[in-house]
Scaffold this active site. Structure first.
Site, mmCIF file in Angstrom:
data_model
loop_
_atom_site.group_PDB
_atom_site.id
_atom_site.type_symbol
_atom_site.label_atom_id
_atom_site.label_comp_id
_atom_site.label_asym_id
_atom_site.label_seq_id
_atom_site.Cartn_x
_atom_site.Cartn_y
_atom_site.Cartn_z
ATOM 1 N N SER A 86 -16.012 54.556 -94.032
ATOM 2 C CA SER A 86 -15.113 54.820 -95.166
ATOM 3 C C SER A 86 -15.897 55.085 -96.453
ATOM 4 O O SER A 86 -16.894 54.414 -96.745
ATOM 5 C CB SER A 86 -14.194 53.613 -95.387
ATOM 6 O OG SER A 86 -13.492 53.771 -96.608
ATOM 7 N N LEU A 87 -15.444 56.040 -97.218
ATOM 8 C CA LEU A 87 -16.087 56.359 -98.497
ATOM 9 C C LEU A 87 -15.516 55.536 -99.645
ATOM 10 O O LEU A 87 -16.004 55.615 -100.768
ATOM 11 C CB LEU A 87 -15.916 57.842 -98.815
ATOM 12 C CG LEU A 87 -16.499 58.813 -97.796
ATOM 13 C CD1 LEU A 87 -16.388 60.244 -98.303
ATOM 14 C CD2 LEU A 87 -17.943 58.478 -97.478
ATOM 15 N N THR A 103 -5.743 49.792 -94.585
ATOM 16 C CA THR A 103 -5.635 51.085 -93.914
ATOM 17 C C THR A 103 -5.293 50.884 -92.443
ATOM 18 O O THR A 103 -5.008 49.766 -92.000
ATOM 19 C CB THR A 103 -6.927 51.915 -94.143
ATOM 20 O OG1 THR A 103 -6.708 53.239 -93.663
ATOM 21 C CG2 THR A 103 -8.139 51.318 -93.443
ATOM 22 N N LYS A 131 -1.220 49.056 -92.205
ATOM 23 C CA LYS A 131 -0.394 49.386 -93.381
ATOM 24 C C LYS A 131 1.040 48.865 -93.259
ATOM 25 O O LYS A 131 1.672 48.561 -94.265
ATOM 26 C CB LYS A 131 -0.372 50.900 -93.621
ATOM 27 C CG LYS A 131 -1.667 51.429 -94.227
ATOM 28 C CD LYS A 131 -1.551 52.922 -94.534
ATOM 29 C CE LYS A 131 -2.877 53.441 -95.046
ATOM 30 N NZ LYS A 131 -2.867 54.886 -95.314
ATOM 31 N N ASP A 183 -0.752 56.162 -101.578
ATOM 32 C CA ASP A 183 -0.924 57.412 -100.815
ATOM 33 C C ASP A 183 0.082 58.457 -101.284
ATOM 34 O O ASP A 183 -0.243 59.637 -101.428
ATOM 35 C CB ASP A 183 -0.686 57.166 -99.313
ATOM 36 C CG ASP A 183 -1.851 56.449 -98.646
ATOM 37 O OD1 ASP A 183 -2.994 56.600 -99.116
ATOM 38 O OD2 ASP A 183 -1.607 55.722 -97.662
ATOM 39 N N GLY A 221 3.697 59.984 -89.039
ATOM 40 C CA GLY A 221 3.087 58.649 -89.024
ATOM 41 C C GLY A 221 2.995 58.113 -90.444
ATOM 42 O O GLY A 221 3.789 58.467 -91.316
ATOM 43 N N VAL A 254 -3.805 66.926 -95.142
ATOM 44 C CA VAL A 254 -4.236 65.609 -95.628
ATOM 45 C C VAL A 254 -5.572 65.206 -95.004
ATOM 46 O O VAL A 254 -6.229 64.293 -95.483
ATOM 47 C CB VAL A 254 -3.193 64.480 -95.387
ATOM 48 C CG1 VAL A 254 -1.851 64.841 -95.981
ATOM 49 C CG2 VAL A 254 -3.075 64.120 -93.932
ATOM 50 N N GLY A 288 -7.543 67.817 -98.090
ATOM 51 C CA GLY A 288 -7.130 66.416 -98.207
ATOM 52 C C GLY A 288 -7.960 65.585 -99.171
ATOM 53 O O GLY A 288 -7.682 64.397 -99.371
HETATM 54 P P1 NAD Z 1 -0.637 58.269 -87.403
HETATM 55 O O1 NAD Z 1 -1.294 58.142 -86.075
HETATM 56 O O2 NAD Z 1 0.119 57.134 -87.984
HETATM 57 O O3 NAD Z 1 0.388 59.511 -87.373
HETATM 58 C C1 NAD Z 1 0.049 60.801 -86.901
HETATM 59 C C2 NAD Z 1 1.319 61.429 -86.338
HETATM 60 O O4 NAD Z 1 1.032 62.804 -86.038
HETATM 61 C C3 NAD Z 1 1.818 60.781 -85.043
HETATM 62 O O5 NAD Z 1 3.196 60.449 -85.191
HETATM 63 C C4 NAD Z 1 1.621 61.871 -83.989
HETATM 64 O O6 NAD Z 1 2.622 61.838 -82.974
HETATM 65 C C5 NAD Z 1 1.725 63.124 -84.821
HETATM 66 N N1 NAD Z 1 1.096 64.320 -84.262
HETATM 67 C C6 NAD Z 1 -0.105 64.419 -83.632
HETATM 68 N N2 NAD Z 1 -0.333 65.719 -83.320
HETATM 69 C C7 NAD Z 1 0.708 66.433 -83.770
HETATM 70 C C8 NAD Z 1 1.031 67.836 -83.779
HETATM 71 N N3 NAD Z 1 0.206 68.740 -83.259
HETATM 72 N N4 NAD Z 1 2.216 68.212 -84.320
HETATM 73 C C9 NAD Z 1 3.065 67.311 -84.855
HETATM 74 N N5 NAD Z 1 2.812 65.965 -84.883
HETATM 75 C C10 NAD Z 1 1.648 65.559 -84.356
HETATM 76 O O7 NAD Z 1 -1.808 58.745 -88.380
HETATM 77 P P2 NAD Z 1 -1.796 58.645 -89.979
HETATM 78 O O8 NAD Z 1 -2.265 57.296 -90.392
HETATM 79 O O9 NAD Z 1 -0.495 59.136 -90.463
HETATM 80 O O10 NAD Z 1 -2.980 59.638 -90.355
HETATM 81 C C11 NAD Z 1 -2.875 61.037 -90.117
HETATM 82 C C12 NAD Z 1 -4.033 61.740 -90.803
HETATM 83 O O11 NAD Z 1 -3.925 61.587 -92.212
HETATM 84 C C13 NAD Z 1 -5.421 61.185 -90.450
HETATM 85 O O12 NAD Z 1 -6.300 62.273 -90.275
HETATM 86 C C14 NAD Z 1 -5.837 60.402 -91.677
HETATM 87 O O13 NAD Z 1 -7.237 60.353 -91.865
HETATM 88 C C15 NAD Z 1 -5.185 61.250 -92.761
HETATM 89 N N6 NAD Z 1 -4.963 60.526 -94.026
HETATM 90 C C16 NAD Z 1 -5.464 61.083 -95.148
HETATM 91 C C17 NAD Z 1 -5.263 60.453 -96.351
HETATM 92 C C18 NAD Z 1 -5.863 61.044 -97.589
HETATM 93 O O14 NAD Z 1 -5.965 60.321 -98.575
HETATM 94 N N7 NAD Z 1 -6.225 62.321 -97.605
HETATM 95 C C19 NAD Z 1 -4.521 59.257 -96.432
HETATM 96 C C20 NAD Z 1 -3.983 58.720 -95.260
HETATM 97 C C21 NAD Z 1 -4.221 59.383 -94.051
#
Ligand code: NAD
Length: 297
Positions: free
Chosen positions: A22-23, A74, A78, A114, A140, A230, A253
């Site tokens: 993590s950064l 995280t 969460k 977020d 998610g 993201v 993102g």
């Molecule tokens: P999560 O596992 O809770 O949710 C991901 C969802 O995407 C799941 O419901 C899954 O079924 C769905 N999914 C997977 N492939 C799919 C597709 N092709 N089409 C439609 N739905 C699909 O994960 P999360 O915690 O929500 O994180 C998701 C991403 O967001 C990660 O890469 C995480 O690093 C990133 N993130 C970025 C930030 C940021 O600050 N930029 C913050 C939070 C999370």
């Protein structure tokens, strides 16, 4: 950990699984140093500790007992953290998810940065884009935060798609309840919705170094779409690369990662961080970081 609390003005932690890369620690500590604050940011990795996500309450109580200022939370804690808090901000209550906990006179107050972090990223990175119909991929944790931000940004109709249809139903229902019956739905035919959408947001992990590829067939993109991702590891995902080639306006993102951290930092310290400086620092960190998986925090 005790010696740290004795010598620093702010002690913050990140609770989650596999958070080694993590950064967040560097992002927070560097900004604190720039502001002349004494600030220590510790990783508390539940995998390394052999703890299930449900044990997050114990970690929270221990951090509070040791005098931590607060913690970021995280994946995968969460949601599980919510029941252990004494108070929730309205955003955190609406989302049912917390990424920032501030300890305050025996209370543990949960916030979600977020959602406003994504909102700020869009406002800065994609000003004045059309917001009539927007497709959101992924329902998610990140998807829920992005969905609420999209509503606040004035998206008229948000189409929430997830490969696991049940996961998309619940946030779409909660958005309709909170913002109006015609503001959110689950698309029956994704290709048709994308053809007439103004914007596409990827909130799935697809495109991460650890989940390569694109979350939708790339031939469904068109040059009238703006595209936001993201995912920030890498900053240029396959989806964004293809969208740029088509001439779409795009947003990576990194902004969301920085602004959620900046908002958490302000909650922990009461000091206003310099967002531009944090963006520059993040860009350098993202370039230098190893290609291993990187979680936000
Ligand atoms: P999560 O596992 O809770 O949710 C991901 C969802 O995407 C799941 O419901 C899954 O079924 C769905 N999914 C997977 N492939 C799919 C597709 N092709 N089409 C439609 N739905 C699909 O994960 P999360 O915690 O929500 O994180 C998701 C991403 O967001 C990660 O890469 C995480 O690093 C990133 N993130 C970025 C930030 C940021 O600050 N930029 C913050 C939070 C999370």
């Amino acid at each position: 950990m005790r010696s740290i609390t004795e010598h620093a003005s702010y002690v913050v932690g990140l609770i989650g699984a596999d958070i080694g890369p993590s950064l967040s620690p560097s992002l927070h500590e560097r900004e604190a140093a720039e502001l002349g604050l004494r600030y220590v940011y510790e990783r508390i990795d539940i995998h390394e500790l052999g703890l299930a996500p449900e044990r997050v309450g114990e970690l929270l109580r221990e951090a509070q007992r040791l005098g931590f200022t607060g913690v970021n939370v995280t994946h995968p804690c969460k949601q599980t953290v919510v029941e252990h808090l004494t108070e929730l901000s309205s955003d955190a209550a609406a989302l049912g998810a917390v990424n920032t906990v501030v300890f305050d006179h025996g209370n543990a107050v949960g916030h979600n940065t977020d959602s406003p972090g994504f909102q700020e990223s869009i406002v800065r990175g994609l000003p004045e884009v059309e917001m009539n119909r927007v497709v959101l991929l992924g329902a998610g944790g990140a998807g829920a935060a992005v969905a609420h931000a999209a509503m606040s940004l004035g998206v008229e109709r948000l189409l929430v798609a997830d490969t696991d249809r049940d996961r998309a139903d619940s946030p779409a229902r909660s958005l309709r309840r909170r913002y109006g019956a015609d503001r959110a739905s689950v698309p029956a035919r994704l290709a048709a919705e994308l053809a007439r959408a103004d914007g596409l947001i990827n909130a799935t992990p697809i495109g991460m170094a650890t989940h390569p590829g694109a979350p939708v067939p790339l031939e469904l993109l068109h040059d009238r779409l703006w595209v936001a991702d993201v995912v920030y590891r890498p900053l240029e995902t396959e989806l964004l690369r293809h969208a740029r080639r088509l001439g779409c306006r795009t947003l990576d993102g990194g902004g969301m990662a920085v602004f959620q951290a900046a908002l958490s930092f302000a909650l922990f310290t009461g000091h206003k961080p310099d967002h531009e400086r944090m963006l520059r620092h993040f860009a350098r960190l993202a370039e230098d970081a190893p290609a291993a998986a990187m979680r936000s925090g």
